[in-house]
Scaffold this motif. Structure first.
Motif, PDB file in Angstrom:
ATOM      1  N   TRP A 111      72.139  33.695  76.128  1.00 32.71           N
ATOM      2  CA  TRP A 111      73.125  34.293  75.225  1.00 32.71           C
ATOM      3  C   TRP A 111      73.080  33.562  73.888  1.00 32.71           C
ATOM      4  CZ3 TRP A 111      78.741  32.460  74.844  1.00 32.71           C
ATOM      5  CH2 TRP A 111      79.477  33.293  73.980  1.00 32.71           C
ATOM      6  N   ARG A 112      73.339  34.287  72.820  1.00 34.50           N
ATOM      7  CA  ARG A 112      73.259  33.724  71.468  1.00 34.50           C
ATOM      8  C   ARG A 112      74.400  32.766  71.139  1.00 34.50           C
ATOM      9  NH1 ARG A 112      73.469  39.297  68.460  1.00 34.50           N
ATOM     10  NH2 ARG A 112      72.773  39.965  70.507  1.00 34.50           N
ATOM     11  N   THR A 113      75.347  32.570  72.050  1.00 32.53           N
ATOM     12  CA  THR A 113      76.500  31.685  71.850  1.00 32.53           C
ATOM     13  C   THR A 113      77.335  32.159  70.661  1.00 32.53           C
ATOM     14  OG1 THR A 113      74.975  29.916  72.537  1.00 32.53           O
ATOM     15  CG2 THR A 113      77.204  29.268  71.990  1.00 32.53           C
ATOM     16  N   GLY A 114      77.555  33.457  70.609  1.00 32.03           N
ATOM     17  CA  GLY A 114      78.329  34.038  69.519  1.00 32.03           C
ATOM     18  C   GLY A 114      78.029  35.515  69.402  1.00 32.03           C
ATOM     19  N   ALA A 115      77.912  35.996  68.163  1.00 32.21           N
ATOM     20  CA  ALA A 115      77.631  37.411  67.915  1.00 32.21           C
ATOM     21  C   ALA A 115      76.728  37.542  66.698  1.00 32.21           C
ATOM     22  CB  ALA A 115      78.932  38.185  67.688  1.00 32.21           C
ATOM     23  N   ASN A 116      76.022  38.680  66.650  1.00 31.27           N
ATOM     24  CA  ASN A 116      75.159  39.023  65.518  1.00 31.27           C
ATOM     25  C   ASN A 116      74.020  38.011  65.370  1.00 31.27           C
ATOM     26  OD1 ASN A 116      76.812  41.279  65.019  1.00 31.27           O
ATOM     27  ND2 ASN A 116      78.186  40.060  63.757  1.00 31.27           N
ATOM     28  N   ALA A 117      73.900  37.348  64.212  1.00 29.87           N
ATOM     29  CA  ALA A 117      72.807  36.389  64.020  1.00 29.87           C
ATOM     30  C   ALA A 117      72.958  35.212  64.981  1.00 29.87           C
ATOM     31  CB  ALA A 117      72.792  35.894  62.577  1.00 29.87           C
ATOM     32  N   ALA A 118      71.840  34.553  65.265  1.00 34.26           N
ATOM     33  CA  ALA A 118      71.857  33.420  66.189  1.00 34.26           C
ATOM     34  C   ALA A 118      72.787  32.324  65.675  1.00 34.26           C
ATOM     35  CB  ALA A 118      70.443  32.876  66.360  1.00 34.26           C
ATOM     36  N   THR A 119      73.412  31.618  66.607  1.00 34.26           N
ATOM     37  CA  THR A 119      74.279  30.494  66.252  1.00 34.26           C
ATOM     38  C   THR A 119      73.412  29.334  65.775  1.00 34.26           C
ATOM     39  OG1 THR A 119      76.035  31.144  67.759  1.00 34.26           O
ATOM     40  CG2 THR A 119      75.911  28.816  67.176  1.00 34.26           C
ATOM     41  N   GLN A 120      73.689  28.877  64.574  1.00 37.46           N
ATOM     42  CA  GLN A 120      72.835  27.892  63.915  1.00 37.46           C
ATOM     43  C   GLN A 120      73.620  26.613  63.661  1.00 37.46           C
ATOM     44  OE1 GLN A 120      69.780  29.168  60.860  1.00 37.46           O
ATOM     45  NE2 GLN A 120      71.294  28.290  59.502  1.00 37.46           N
ATOM     46  N   PHE A 121      72.953  25.471  63.816  1.00 35.80           N
ATOM     47  CA  PHE A 121      73.638  24.226  63.463  1.00 35.80           C
ATOM     48  C   PHE A 121      72.698  23.287  62.719  1.00 35.80           C
ATOM     49  CE2 PHE A 121      71.691  22.672  67.353  1.00 35.80           C
ATOM     50  CZ  PHE A 121      71.504  21.314  67.134  1.00 35.80           C
ATOM     51  N   ARG A 122      73.317  22.428  61.913  1.00 41.00           N
ATOM     52  CA  ARG A 122      72.581  21.455  61.105  1.00 41.00           C
ATOM     53  C   ARG A 122      73.147  20.068  61.374  1.00 41.00           C
ATOM     54  NH1 ARG A 122      74.521  25.242  57.884  1.00 41.00           N
ATOM     55  NH2 ARG A 122      76.004  23.794  56.912  1.00 41.00           N
ATOM     56  N   THR A 123      72.274  19.106  61.397  1.00 38.63           N
ATOM     57  CA  THR A 123      72.706  17.717  61.485  1.00 38.63           C
ATOM     58  C   THR A 123      71.949  16.903  60.441  1.00 38.63           C
ATOM     59  OG1 THR A 123      72.874  15.756  62.895  1.00 38.63           O
ATOM     60  CG2 THR A 123      71.043  17.259  63.345  1.00 38.63           C
ATOM     61  N   SER A 124      72.678  16.020  59.772  1.00 39.69           N
ATOM     62  CA  SER A 124      72.071  15.236  58.689  1.00 39.69           C
ATOM     63  C   SER A 124      71.416  13.958  59.183  1.00 39.69           C
ATOM     64  CB  SER A 124      73.143  14.886  57.650  1.00 39.69           C
ATOM     65  OG  SER A 124      74.152  14.069  58.244  1.00 39.69           O
ATOM     66  N   ALA A 125      71.662  13.603  60.443  1.00 34.55           N
ATOM     67  CA  ALA A 125      71.110  12.368  61.005  1.00 34.55           C
ATOM     68  C   ALA A 125      70.823  12.599  62.487  1.00 34.55           C
ATOM     69  CB  ALA A 125      72.103  11.212  60.812  1.00 34.55           C
ATOM     70  N   PRO A 126      70.038  11.733  63.106  1.00 37.94           N
ATOM     71  CA  PRO A 126      69.749  11.907  64.534  1.00 37.94           C
ATOM     72  C   PRO A 126      71.037  11.843  65.357  1.00 37.94           C
ATOM     73  CG  PRO A 126      68.262  10.301  63.547  1.00 37.94           C
ATOM     74  CD  PRO A 126      69.329  10.569  62.533  1.00 37.94           C
ATOM     75  N   ILE A 127      71.157  12.751  66.338  1.00 40.24           N
ATOM     76  CA  ILE A 127      72.299  12.743  67.248  1.00 40.24           C
ATOM     77  C   ILE A 127      71.795  13.018  68.659  1.00 40.24           C
ATOM     78  CG2 ILE A 127      73.969  13.540  65.513  1.00 40.24           C
ATOM     79  CD1 ILE A 127      73.779  16.327  66.801  1.00 40.24           C
ATOM     80  N   THR A 128      72.662  12.776  69.619  1.00 33.37           N
ATOM     81  CA  THR A 128      72.392  13.158  71.001  1.00 33.37           C
ATOM     82  C   THR A 128      73.419  14.209  71.396  1.00 33.37           C
ATOM     83  OG1 THR A 128      71.493  10.982  71.547  1.00 33.37           O
ATOM     84  CG2 THR A 128      72.199  12.377  73.380  1.00 33.37           C
ATOM     85  N   LEU A 129      72.946  15.392  71.765  1.00 31.90           N
ATOM     86  CA  LEU A 129      73.823  16.516  72.082  1.00 31.90           C
ATOM     87  C   LEU A 129      73.626  16.879  73.547  1.00 31.90           C
ATOM     88  CD1 LEU A 129      75.819  18.559  70.792  1.00 31.90           C
ATOM     89  CD2 LEU A 129      73.862  20.049  70.375  1.00 31.90           C
ATOM     90  N   ALA A 130      74.640  16.611  74.363  1.00 32.95           N
ATOM     91  CA  ALA A 130      74.570  16.877  75.810  1.00 32.95           C
ATOM     92  C   ALA A 130      73.333  16.234  76.431  1.00 32.95           C
ATOM     93  CB  ALA A 130      74.588  18.379  76.076  1.00 32.95           C
ATOM     94  N   GLY A 131      72.993  15.050  75.929  1.00 32.99           N
ATOM     95  CA  GLY A 131      71.838  14.329  76.459  1.00 32.99           C
ATOM     96  C   GLY A 131      70.522  14.684  75.802  1.00 32.99           C
ATOM     97  N   ILE A 132      70.522  15.624  74.854  1.00 29.41           N
ATOM     98  CA  ILE A 132      69.298  16.038  74.161  1.00 29.41           C
ATOM     99  C   ILE A 132      69.202  15.273  72.846  1.00 29.41           C
ATOM    100  CG2 ILE A 132      68.026  17.974  73.167  1.00 29.41           C
ATOM    101  CD1 ILE A 132      69.722  19.827  74.962  1.00 29.41           C
ATOM    102  N   ALA A 133      68.115  14.569  72.627  1.00 25.14           N
ATOM    103  CA  ALA A 133      67.905  13.851  71.371  1.00 25.14           C
ATOM    104  C   ALA A 133      67.519  14.856  70.288  1.00 25.14           C
ATOM    105  CB  ALA A 133      66.809  12.802  71.536  1.00 25.14           C
ATOM    106  N   VAL A 134      68.337  14.930  69.237  1.00 27.29           N
ATOM    107  CA  VAL A 134      68.144  15.932  68.186  1.00 27.29           C
ATOM    108  C   VAL A 134      67.886  15.218  66.858  1.00 27.29           C
ATOM    109  CG1 VAL A 134      69.138  17.908  66.986  1.00 27.29           C
ATOM    110  CG2 VAL A 134      69.709  17.500  69.398  1.00 27.29           C
ATOM    111  N   PRO A 135      66.684  15.328  66.298  1.00 27.07           N
ATOM    112  CA  PRO A 135      66.412  14.735  64.984  1.00 27.07           C
ATOM    113  C   PRO A 135      67.167  15.492  63.883  1.00 27.07           C
ATOM    114  CG  PRO A 135      64.374  15.214  66.190  1.00 27.07           C
ATOM    115  CD  PRO A 135      65.480  15.922  66.893  1.00 27.07           C
ATOM    116  N   PRO A 136      67.257  14.945  62.677  1.00 27.48           N
ATOM    117  CA  PRO A 136      67.893  15.667  61.570  1.00 27.48           C
ATOM    118  C   PRO A 136      67.192  17.007  61.335  1.00 27.48           C
ATOM    119  CG  PRO A 136      67.466  13.383  60.966  1.00 27.48           C
ATOM    120  CD  PRO A 136      66.766  13.612  62.268  1.00 27.48           C
ATOM    121  N   GLY A 137      67.975  18.034  61.013  1.00 31.08           N
ATOM    122  CA  GLY A 137      67.372  19.336  60.751  1.00 31.08           C
ATOM    123  C   GLY A 137      68.298  20.477  61.111  1.00 31.08           C
ATOM    124  N   THR A 138      67.736  21.677  61.132  1.00 33.29           N
ATOM    125  CA  THR A 138      68.482  22.902  61.432  1.00 33.29           C
ATOM    126  C   THR A 138      67.924  23.523  62.706  1.00 33.29           C
ATOM    127  OG1 THR A 138      68.878  23.285  59.073  1.00 33.29           O
ATOM    128  CG2 THR A 138      69.203  25.151  60.548  1.00 33.29           C
TER     129      THR A 138
END
Length: 370
Positions: free
Chosen positions: A289-316
């Motif tokens: 599921w797209r976690t919302g409606a219409n266009a895909a749900t998009q997120f940006r982070t300005s620095a490295p984070i860990t999201l639900a155990g997933i290492a996410v580098p800076p980016g979109t």
């Protein structure tokens, strides 16, 4: 005697006019009505009056002439959009379909604009979102053709379509396909529909019901036999639009947060329940599921984070979810961004992680990320 014979031929040539068939369609998104149409059909001519809010309120009056095979020969449509500036409020569209081309004319306050497109040998139909009298023409034109397969479920018919509500130079003729299904059913997909719509028809290929459950437009359409008061409904829609403004059926929103040194933002569409069951209903279990409606749900982070155990580098990135029927859900972080919410490419996943779910103490009508 000669005069009598000529008079007899003239009277015989007139004959009785064909009886008029009166019907229409109501389109609902959950418990909200978003489109109403009245149709009068006499043989191969149709007069259609309708109003929709998708998202702007538009009132339409159309006259259509069909060819013997159910394709459109000529369409004349007047479109009024009350919320537009006065000099842009009214448009007049004419489409003439010849043996190999579609000739389009648009008249508005800026004057006349004309286009011509080649369509080949396929039946030609018109497209307007939430105008399901035109969808009936899709099905009747396609299914009137002789079956091309001994297996009904595998029998498909291609169509060409022109889009009334778009600038024709940027949106030329599109492609559509109707597929016969067992049990007086058929489905349709086309260039301007994300997913597959399904219709229930009678033996004369009249559209009785349509569901967009497998498309982006989760609408339910039913046929009506008594005419609706289009003017009154249009006035009500316009009053609500004046009061509340023009808004998408699922508004776009942004949630921002700071996680340590990182600035984090989520951009997403917020669907409304509208009396519907969302999880396990509009949003099926065990599917991405797209976690919302219409266009895909998009997120940006300005620095490295860990999201639900997933290492996410800076980016979109984009966020996707798989709600599980047995409980819980999977969160997917995908490296693709900027796409529509049906364009998921699992090969570009950054990572997947399980999530816990809980039931809120009170019903929530609008989807929220916080």
């Amino acid at each position: 005697m000669r005069r009598l014979m000529l008079g007899f031929l003239a009277v015989a040539g007139c004959g009785p006019s064909q009886p008029a068939e009166h019907f229409g369609f109501i389109t609902r998104l959950g418990n909200d009505t978003i489109s109403v149409e009245n149709v009068v059909r006499r043989g191969d001519t149709l007069t259609i009056d309708g109003v929709d809010r998708f998202p702007r309120v538009r009132q339409r009056h159309a006259n259509i002439t069909l060819t013997p095979d159910g394709s459109i020969r000529r369409l004349v449509m007047d479109i009024t959009t009350p919320s537009e500036p006065a000099n842009e409020r009214v448009r007049h569209i004419v489409a003439d379909v010849t043996r190999d081309s579609v000739l389009m004319t648009k008249r508005d306050s800026a004057g006349y604009t004309r286009w011509a497109f080649s369509h080949g040998s396929e039946p030609v139909v018109a497209h307007v979102p939430q105008m399901y009298s035109l969808y009936e023409l899709y099905f009747s034109a396609a299914l009137a053709r002789p079956a091309v397969s001994t297996t009904p479920a595998a029998d498909t018919v291609p169509l060409r379509q022109f889009y009334i509500d778009r600038e024709f130079d940027r949106f030329p003729l599109g492609h559509a396909t109707v597929r016969r299904l067992p049990g007086n059913k058929a489905d349709v997909w086309h260039d301007w529909l994300s997913g597959v719509g399904e219709a229930t028809l009678d033996s004369s290929h009249r559209l009785l019901r349509y569901t967009g459950a497998r498309t982006t437009y989760k609408v339910d359409v039913t046929r009506i036999s008594e005419p609706a008061n289009i003017q009154a409904i249009g006035a009500q829609f316009a009053t609500l639009e004046t009061k509340n403004g023009v808004s998408q059926l699922s508004v776009r929103d942004t949630t921002r947060a700071r996680i340590g040194p990182a600035t984090f933002a989520v951009d997403y569409g917020r669907p409304l329940a509208r009396g519907r069951k969302l999880l396990g209903g509009v949003v099926p279990f065990d599917y991405v599921w797209r976690t919302g409606a219409n266009a895909a749900t998009q997120f940006r982070t300005s620095a490295p984070i860990t999201l639900a155990g997933i290492a996410v580098p800076p980016g979109t990135y984009t966020l996707w979810t798989i709600p599980r029927e047995k409980g819980g859900a999977d969160l997917i972080v995908n490296k693709q961004s900027g796409q529509w919410g049906t364009d998921y490419d699992g090969a570009r996943d950054l990572g997947t992680a399980p999530m816990q779910t809980e039931t809120p103490s009170a019903p929530v009508d609008r989807f929220t990320i916080s």
